[in-house]
Design a protein around this motif. Structure first.
Motif, PDB file in Angstrom:
ATOM      1  N   UNK A   1       6.545   6.085   0.425  1.00  0.00           N
ATOM      2  CA  UNK A   1       6.440   5.175   1.575  1.00  0.00           C
ATOM      3  C   UNK A   1       5.414   4.100   1.258  1.00  0.00           C
ATOM      4  N   UNK A   2       5.789   2.861   1.613  1.00  0.00           N
ATOM      5  CA  UNK A   2       4.937   1.709   1.380  1.00  0.00           C
ATOM      6  C   UNK A   2       4.734   0.941   2.678  1.00  0.00           C
ATOM      7  N   UNK A   3       3.573   0.298   2.781  1.00  0.00           N
ATOM      8  CA  UNK A   3       3.305  -0.619   3.891  1.00  0.00           C
ATOM      9  C   UNK A   3       3.081  -1.999   3.292  1.00  0.00           C
ATOM     10  N   UNK A   4       3.664  -3.013   3.917  1.00  0.00           N
ATOM     11  CA  UNK A   4       3.490  -4.393   3.469  1.00  0.00           C
ATOM     12  C   UNK A   4       2.169  -4.900   4.053  1.00  0.00           C
TER      13      UNK A   4
ATOM     14  N   UNK B   1       0.865  -1.181   0.000  1.00  0.00           N
ATOM     15  CA  UNK B   1       0.000   0.000   0.000  1.00  0.00           C
ATOM     16  C   UNK B   1       0.900   1.228   0.000  1.00  0.00           C
ATOM     17  N   UNK B   2       0.685   2.100  -0.995  1.00  0.00           N
ATOM     18  CA  UNK B   2       1.430   3.350  -1.014  1.00  0.00           C
ATOM     19  C   UNK B   2       0.749   4.305  -0.047  1.00  0.00           C
ATOM     20  N   UNK B   3       1.490   4.756   0.938  1.00  0.00           N
ATOM     21  CA  UNK B   3       0.885   5.519   2.025  1.00  0.00           C
ATOM     22  C   UNK B   3       0.401   6.907   1.619  1.00  0.00           C
ATOM     23  N   UNK B   4       1.041   7.543   0.636  1.00  0.00           N
ATOM     24  CA  UNK B   4       0.611   8.892   0.250  1.00  0.00           C
ATOM     25  C   UNK B   4      -0.669   8.896  -0.584  1.00  0.00           C
ATOM     26  N   UNK B   5      -0.894   7.828  -1.368  1.00  0.00           N
ATOM     27  CA  UNK B   5      -2.079   7.784  -2.236  1.00  0.00           C
ATOM     28  C   UNK B   5      -3.102   6.753  -1.791  1.00  0.00           C
ATOM     29  N   UNK B   6      -2.690   5.790  -0.973  1.00  0.00           N
ATOM     30  CA  UNK B   6      -3.585   4.713  -0.552  1.00  0.00           C
ATOM     31  C   UNK B   6      -3.729   3.623  -1.602  1.00  0.00           C
ATOM     32  N   UNK B   7      -3.009   3.763  -2.715  1.00  0.00           N
ATOM     33  CA  UNK B   7      -3.079   2.778  -3.805  1.00  0.00           C
ATOM     34  C   UNK B   7      -2.464   1.451  -3.358  1.00  0.00           C
ATOM     35  N   UNK B   8      -3.175   0.366  -3.652  1.00  0.00           N
ATOM     36  CA  UNK B   8      -2.714  -0.970  -3.276  1.00  0.00           C
ATOM     37  C   UNK B   8      -2.335  -1.730  -4.550  1.00  0.00           C
ATOM     38  N   UNK B   9      -1.128  -2.314  -4.554  1.00  0.00           N
ATOM     39  CA  UNK B   9      -0.653  -3.069  -5.702  1.00  0.00           C
ATOM     40  C   UNK B   9      -0.035  -4.376  -5.239  1.00  0.00           C
TER      41      UNK B   9
END
Length: 156
Positions: A148-151, A94-102
């Protein structure tokens, strides 16, 4: 030189490509050289020069593939951890600045294809994600700034 981790699928693709170059492409280039020699004076024979250049490029490709395979450490599915990100892991970030999940699969450099969701273990995101666990947050320096990313998930 340190061993480079590679999936079984990636290793087999490279092995097939190498076999193709050695068994078929070498014969094709040898035939072109033979034909070009038959045209006479080699000092002014453009076809011969072109065939020699093609042969040099082919031999460099063969040497590079052989080196890659000789220094490969194959990571089989059984050894893929779901506890931390490694080679062949399927990760949801999850990209923390946009909330986009890939979701991406971590692969070797030779098999990276973002359109197919395959990122290299040497890419900025792939390298930063290695050894991270679910819930970890990590940063990647990019031309656009710090990302920034979250796993969220790790699977096989």
């Amino acid at each position: 030189m340190a061993k480079k981790q590679m999936s079984r699928e990636g290793y087999e693709k490279l092995r097939l490509e190498l076999d193709e170059l050695i068994t078929k492409k070498r014969k094709e280039v040898a035939q072109k050289l033979k034909e070009a020699r038959s045209y006479g004076d080699l000092s002014e024979n453009a076809e011969y020069d072109e065939a020699k250049n093609e042969q040099a490029i082919l031999e460099a490709q063969i040497a590079e593939l052989q080196h890659t395979l000789d220094n490969a450490e194959v990571v089989d599915d059984a050894s893929i951890s779901v506890d931390e990100i490694g080679m062949s892991s399927v990760v949801t970030l999850k990209r923390l600045d946009t909330g986009k999940i890939q979701t991406f699969t971590i692969v070797g450099t030779n098999h990276a294809n973002v359109k197919e969701g395959k990122i290299s273990d040497e890419s900025p995101v792939g390298k930063a994600a290695m050894k991270k666990k679910v819930g970890d947050v990590f940063s990647v320096s990019a031309p656009a700034g710090e990302l920034k990313f979250e796993v969220l998930e790790i699977s096989k």
